[in-house]
Motif scaffolding. Structure first.
Motif, PDB file in Angstrom:
ATOM      1  N   LYS A  21      86.676  51.944  12.640  1.00 34.30           N
ATOM      2  CA  LYS A  21      86.794  52.241  14.128  1.00 34.30           C
ATOM      3  C   LYS A  21      86.065  53.263  14.545  1.00 34.30           C
ATOM      4  O   LYS A  21      86.357  54.288  15.435  1.00 34.30           O
ATOM      5  N   VAL A  22      84.663  53.560  14.046  1.00 37.36           N
ATOM      6  CA  VAL A  22      84.122  54.624  14.417  1.00 37.36           C
ATOM      7  C   VAL A  22      83.413  54.414  15.765  1.00 37.36           C
ATOM      8  O   VAL A  22      83.258  55.453  16.469  1.00 37.36           O
ATOM      9  N   LEU A  23      83.140  53.381  16.279  1.00 32.53           N
ATOM     10  CA  LEU A  23      82.567  53.095  17.526  1.00 32.53           C
ATOM     11  C   LEU A  23      83.043  52.094  18.387  1.00 32.53           C
ATOM     12  O   LEU A  23      83.395  51.081  17.727  1.00 32.53           O
ATOM     13  N   GLN A  24      83.369  52.194  19.668  1.00 28.60           N
ATOM     14  CA  GLN A  24      83.595  50.900  20.528  1.00 28.60           C
ATOM     15  C   GLN A  24      82.646  49.791  20.122  1.00 28.60           C
ATOM     16  O   GLN A  24      81.457  49.733  20.335  1.00 28.60           O
ATOM     17  N   VAL A  25      83.419  48.442  20.214  1.00 26.62           N
ATOM     18  CA  VAL A  25      82.422  47.380  20.093  1.00 26.62           C
ATOM     19  C   VAL A  25      81.504  47.047  21.144  1.00 26.62           C
ATOM     20  O   VAL A  25      80.253  46.872  21.268  1.00 26.62           O
ATOM     21  N   ARG A  26      81.880  47.475  22.369  1.00 24.22           N
ATOM     22  CA  ARG A  26      81.286  47.483  23.510  1.00 24.22           C
ATOM     23  C   ARG A  26      79.929  48.261  23.524  1.00 24.22           C
ATOM     24  O   ARG A  26      78.821  47.865  23.884  1.00 24.22           O
ATOM     25  N   ARG A  51      90.014  52.297  28.074  1.00 23.05           N
ATOM     26  CA  ARG A  51      89.985  53.303  26.996  1.00 23.05           C
ATOM     27  C   ARG A  51      88.983  53.065  26.191  1.00 23.05           C
ATOM     28  O   ARG A  51      88.334  52.045  25.757  1.00 23.05           O
ATOM     29  N   GLY A  52      88.119  54.283  25.697  1.00 19.24           N
ATOM     30  CA  GLY A  52      87.227  54.439  24.623  1.00 19.24           C
ATOM     31  C   GLY A  52      86.027  54.045  25.535  1.00 19.24           C
ATOM     32  O   GLY A  52      84.888  53.856  24.941  1.00 19.24           O
ATOM     33  N   GLY A  53      85.839  53.912  26.622  1.00 15.20           N
ATOM     34  CA  GLY A  53      84.683  53.627  27.428  1.00 15.20           C
ATOM     35  C   GLY A  53      83.776  54.682  27.687  1.00 15.20           C
ATOM     36  O   GLY A  53      82.644  54.303  27.851  1.00 15.20           O
ATOM     37  N   SER A  54      83.928  55.770  27.070  1.00 18.98           N
ATOM     38  CA  SER A  54      82.874  57.028  27.057  1.00 18.98           C
ATOM     39  C   SER A  54      81.804  56.833  26.295  1.00 18.98           C
ATOM     40  O   SER A  54      80.606  57.070  26.575  1.00 18.98           O
ATOM     41  N   ASP A  55      81.977  55.970  24.976  1.00 20.67           N
ATOM     42  CA  ASP A  55      80.931  55.556  24.024  1.00 20.67           C
ATOM     43  C   ASP A  55      80.107  54.752  24.784  1.00 20.67           C
ATOM     44  O   ASP A  55      78.755  54.872  24.710  1.00 20.67           O
TER      45      ASP A  55
END
Lengths: 416, 416
Positions: free
Chosen positions: B209-214, B150-154
């Motif tokens: 929570k603006v950007l995914q850590v990865r 989840r959230g991998g699109s960033d």
């Protein structure tokens, strides 16, 4: 042990309960020791929804992008069925068109299947893993997803069966086989146990909507024994029918049909319109002058009849078009009346083409005469006739459809 | 002329109207002469729907099949956006993960991106064709679809930007940039024009929570300038902000930040619980004896504090876990009290970790002391402290969250 392809359409995988039912059919074949590949359509309604999205995005959209969007429907079903099979303890995995790969030409949206490399599939199913294949799609020469056009999953299934040298391709559908004619019109219609490829091709293209024409063509070319059966059958019922097959209809080479009937079935195609052109000059090139412009206008012409001209100078040409194309066809022809040179153009909507089909006709005389006499006795006027080796088609007023079909069905001894 | 990656999340592509809005953003950049790749998520709600289907199919399902099902969401969006762009006269095509190819490891469902071959993408976008890329997915070593979690699109977007050597990766999101702290708690919070990668990494992992850590990790490793901006902006508004950029926050190398603040922001992480173990034997291997079992139980431990033991024999260890894991963690530890050998286990739910972050801290003394004094003056008790080169974190009772964040925000001169 046999190698089988099982194909399930959209209504058979419409929701998870129905997908579980499909999985039980698959498991039964696996438990019987068969090697199995399954071809699935998108869940009912999904393809229409995706097509609508494309249309809303742009009325005239790129067919390659349409393919990427629409092919996602089968991708979802293939993954879900693999999950359900695994849950039942059946070793299974999903395959997308590009993973097989199932190569097609570049005609996105209506691609034709080219070469299918069956090696990877054969390797896996030989190890006992069920291959769950997303139907309706392949990969084009530009490495992009292609789709085969509506109803293409039947064709996918037959093509996969040919590629992996399957013993049989089972098409699970919402009817339990191929009938001598439409049972809604003739209640005494019987299910056929076996139909020859050539007969099925005529029946498919003449309006018996059990199988896509393309899939029957492909089955015939590659000799894929194709078995039509009901997806509503209890998956756990005993698989007992005729000739070691469960109940259904086997479409096969005529050699496999021991007791060949002279006439196998009566097909009919409604929603046709007839166009007759009078006093066309009887000289080379005139047929092309008439039909060329219709082809350019993408109007599908069927059942062309041209008589020898009585005076050697002019002749009449009659043909049919889909009723929805009638007005357009008339307009195209009117515009060319002077340049081509012909007299009156006459037309009739509300005509139907009724066909008598049977591979046994080739060795039996008098079948056509029998047909004409039968219809005449009922006072049905024949507007045009075409024949092939294994079929006789007559064009009549659509008001007589039921009467004609029932008359011919009895006449050739097809009543059950 | 620049080379840009634009990334749009699920709410930005929730329906065709919103996709058209996205297309206008893309067209603006193309019209400005830039080379553009776009990374899209699934339409809002689609991924959840597909995940639900997999769960209903089987609670414990094969991650490879889950990936095949779930990745279809981005496939649909990529095709639709390409269609809409073409309709606007912008040359565009969709790319799936396997077409690029975007290679990942085999950890289906939570794959890590490996090598991305950017050559084909670069070739096409250099010719002026917009690449519309399905985010969140790639292709695993077994030639099957993988998803990044989840959230991998960033992360997809930043990885693509690195692979095609983009000048900037624009993340369009539902906020208009990165703020000094959460504006819902501190109304005077300011949008930051620039944030260093290291700072953003701390802020991302600490609850902003603006950007995914990865994605921030990947941006830092590859030096991808990442720009956070609002997808709700009028696409046709003048693109005037600070430093030739539209309004938003640029995450970049610290060299690019001319006037570095000492403290950049105040982050906080709620829903933490604190666990303290008293009188643990102070000998080699004891930390592993405590934290090993927690790791095996998949409990995420954060903010570990261990003091030098006053008597050289026993020490106290304090750490935090997510509040939802508190009961499980306590149970795991109680079971090992005798074998590891420690005294009391104390715990507290309802604690919050507040962090002061700033790359300028490295060259400024006294920042920590300032923090402790500021909190003390408000009567806020500090339960534990950890620090790194660019951050100070304190654990406090969650009742004091707002007071502590506002106090620190003023203290370091961040109020707008």
């Amino acid at each position: 042990m046999a190698r089988l392809v099982l194909k399930f359409g959209g209504t058979s995988v419409a929701n998870l309960d129905r997908i579980r039912n499909v999985a039980r059919h698959v498991k039964r074949e696996v438990d019987a020791g068969h090697q199995v590949a399954v071809v699935v359509s998108a869940m009912a309604g999904q393809t229409n929804m995706l097509v609508d999205l494309c249309r809303q995005a742009a009325p005239l959209h790129d067919a390659r992008e349409y393919d990427a969007v629409v092919a996602s429907g089968e991708q979802v079903t293939s993954g879900l069925l693999a999950i359900v099979l695994q849950e039942m303890g059946v070793n299974a995995r999903s395959w997308q068109g590009w993973q097989i790969p199932m190569r097609t030409d570049g005609a996105h949206g209506a691609a034709r299947i080219g070469e299918i490399d069956g090696e990877r599939l054969i390797e896996r199913i030989s190890q006992g893993q069920v291959a769950v294949i997303a139907g309706f799609q392949g990969v084009a020469p530009d490495n992009r997803i292609s789709t085969l056009g509506r109803g293409g999953s039947d064709t996918s299934a037959v093509a996969i069966a040919a590629a992996i040298k399957a013993d049989r391709c089972d098409i699970y559908t919402d009817v339990d086989g191929v009938y001598t004619t439409d049972p809604r019109i003739v209640p005494t219609a019987r299910r056929l146990d076996r139909v020859a490829f050539e007969e099925m091709l005529e029946m498919a293209s003449l309006g018996a909507k059990v199988l896509q024409v393309r899939s029957v063509e492909m089955a015939m070319v590659h000799g894929v024994r194709t078995f039509v059966r009901s997806s509503f059958d209890d998956p756990d019922a005993p698989q007992t029918g005729i000739g070691n097959l469960p109940p259904g209809t086997l479409i096969c080479d005529e050699d496999e049909i021991v007791e060949q009937q002279v006439v196998t079935g009566i097909a009919f195609a409604k929603d046709e319109a007839q166009i007759s052109i009078r006093n066309v000059a009887d000289k080379p090139g005139v047929a092309h002058a008439v039909f060329g412009p219709l082809a350019e206008a993408n109007i599908n012409v069927d059942m062309i009849v041209q008589n020898i001209s009585p005076d050697g100078k002019t002749t009449d040409i009659t043909f049919t078009v889909p009723e929805t194309e009638y007005d357009r066809a008339m307009k195209v022809l009117e515009e060319r009346r002077e340049s081509v040179g012909f007299g009156a153009i006459e037309g009739a909507r509300n005509v139907v083409k009724v066909s008598v089909i049977g591979i046994g006709m080739r060795s039996h005389a008098g079948i056509a005469a029998q047909c004409f006499r039968g219809l005449a006795e009922k006072g049905i006027n024949i507007r045009a006739i075409t024949t092939s080796e294994i079929k006789i088609s007559v064009l009549i007023d659509s008001a007589y459809t039921e009467l004609a079909v029932r008359t011919l069905h009895s006449l050739y001894g097809l009543d059950g």
